[in-house]
Design a protein around this motif. Structure first.
Motif, PDB file in Angstrom:
ATOM      1  N   LEU A  55       0.818  -1.210   0.000  1.00 19.46           N
ATOM      2  CA  LEU A  55       0.000   0.000   0.000  1.00 19.46           C
ATOM      3  C   LEU A  55       0.855   1.265   0.000  1.00 19.46           C
ATOM      4  O   LEU A  55       0.490   2.263  -0.617  1.00 19.46           O
ATOM      5  N   GLN A  56       1.987   1.243   0.679  1.00 14.94           N
ATOM      6  CA  GLN A  56       2.872   2.403   0.687  1.00 14.94           C
ATOM      7  C   GLN A  56       3.430   2.669  -0.704  1.00 14.94           C
ATOM      8  O   GLN A  56       3.631   3.825  -1.080  1.00 14.94           O
ATOM      9  N   SER A  57       3.675   1.624  -1.476  1.00 16.29           N
ATOM     10  CA  SER A  57       4.200   1.825  -2.826  1.00 16.29           C
ATOM     11  C   SER A  57       3.123   2.376  -3.761  1.00 16.29           C
ATOM     12  O   SER A  57       3.437   3.049  -4.739  1.00 16.29           O
ATOM     13  N   LEU A  58       1.844   2.117  -3.480  1.00 17.97           N
ATOM     14  CA  LEU A  58       0.766   2.649  -4.308  1.00 17.97           C
ATOM     15  C   LEU A  58       0.435   4.101  -3.976  1.00 17.97           C
ATOM     16  O   LEU A  58      -0.013   4.851  -4.828  1.00 17.97           O
ATOM     17  N   ARG A  59       0.643   4.484  -2.730  1.00 15.50           N
ATOM     18  CA  ARG A  59       0.308   5.831  -2.282  1.00 15.50           C
ATOM     19  C   ARG A  59       1.365   6.810  -2.790  1.00 15.50           C
ATOM     20  O   ARG A  59       2.553   6.581  -2.635  1.00 15.50           O
ATOM     21  N   PRO A  60       0.949   7.940  -3.427  1.00 14.58           N
ATOM     22  CA  PRO A  60       1.952   8.897  -3.907  1.00 14.58           C
ATOM     23  C   PRO A  60       2.647   9.574  -2.733  1.00 14.58           C
ATOM     24  O   PRO A  60       2.015   9.896  -1.732  1.00 14.58           O
ATOM     25  N   PRO A  61       3.935   9.798  -2.858  1.00 16.08           N
ATOM     26  CA  PRO A  61       4.667  10.410  -1.749  1.00 16.08           C
ATOM     27  C   PRO A  61       4.298  11.886  -1.596  1.00 16.08           C
ATOM     28  O   PRO A  61       4.063  12.588  -2.567  1.00 16.08           O
ATOM     29  N   ALA A  62       4.240  12.343  -0.379  1.00 14.47           N
ATOM     30  CA  ALA A  62       3.990  13.759  -0.122  1.00 14.47           C
ATOM     31  C   ALA A  62       5.262  14.519  -0.477  1.00 14.47           C
ATOM     32  O   ALA A  62       6.365  14.109  -0.170  1.00 14.47           O
ATOM     33  N   LEU A  63       5.094  15.632  -1.156  1.00 10.36           N
ATOM     34  CA  LEU A  63       6.241  16.408  -1.587  1.00 10.36           C
ATOM     35  C   LEU A  63       6.949  17.027  -0.394  1.00 10.36           C
ATOM     36  O   LEU A  63       6.400  17.869   0.305  1.00 10.36           O
ATOM     37  N   PHE A  64       8.156  16.602  -0.175  1.00 11.40           N
ATOM     38  CA  PHE A  64       9.025  17.129   0.874  1.00 11.40           C
ATOM     39  C   PHE A  64       8.388  17.046   2.255  1.00 11.40           C
ATOM     40  O   PHE A  64       8.777  17.777   3.152  1.00 11.40           O
ATOM     41  N   GLY A  65       7.391  16.239   2.464  1.00 12.64           N
ATOM     42  CA  GLY A  65       6.774  16.097   3.772  1.00 12.64           C
ATOM     43  C   GLY A  65       5.983  17.315   4.200  1.00 12.64           C
ATOM     44  O   GLY A  65       5.657  17.473   5.367  1.00 12.64           O
TER      45      GLY A  65
END
Length: 96
Positions: free
Chosen positions: A28-38
Motif C-alpha cells: 500500500l505504501q508503494s501505491l500511495r503517492p509520496p507527499a512532496l518534501f513532507g
C-alpha cells in the motif's frame, strides 16, 4: 497421524498473519503517492486533487469573468491582512 497442538497452530497462524500484514503495508505504501518534501499542504493537495483543481478552476473563471470585483476583494483582503499584522504587533508590544 501427528496433528500439531492447538497452541502451535495458533502461533503459526499469528506469525503468518503478521508477515501478510507487513507485506500489505509495504504494498500500500508503494501505491500511495509520496507527499512532496513532507509538507502538509503538498500532502493535502496530493490526496485531494479533484477538490484542489476544482477550486483553482473556479478561481480562474472568476478572475476572467469578474476582474474589477475580484481586484477590489483582493485589495480589501490585503488591507485587512495589514491591519491584522499591525494589531498583532501592538498586542505583542503590550504583553512585554
Amino acid at each position: 497421524m501427528n496433528k500439531p497442538s492447538l497452541a502451535a497452530r495458533r502461533a503459526e497462524l499469528i506469525e503468518r498473519c503478521a508477515e501478510q500484514r507487513a507485506g500489505l503495508v509495504d504494498g500500500l505504501q508503494s501505491l500511495r503517492p509520496p507527499a512532496l518534501f513532507g509538507h502538509p499542504v503538498a500532502g493535502y493537495v496530493v490526496g485531494h486533487k479533484k477538490l484542489v483543481l476544482g477550486a483553482l478552476g473556479g478561481t480562474f473563471a472568476l478572475a476572467l469573468l469578474r476582474r474589477k470585483p475580484l481586484l477590489a476583494l483582493a485589495g480589501s483582503a490585503m488591507s485587512g491582512w495589514r491591519m491584522a499584522q499591525s494589531g498583532l504587533a501592538m498586542l505583542a508590544q503590550l504583553r512585554r
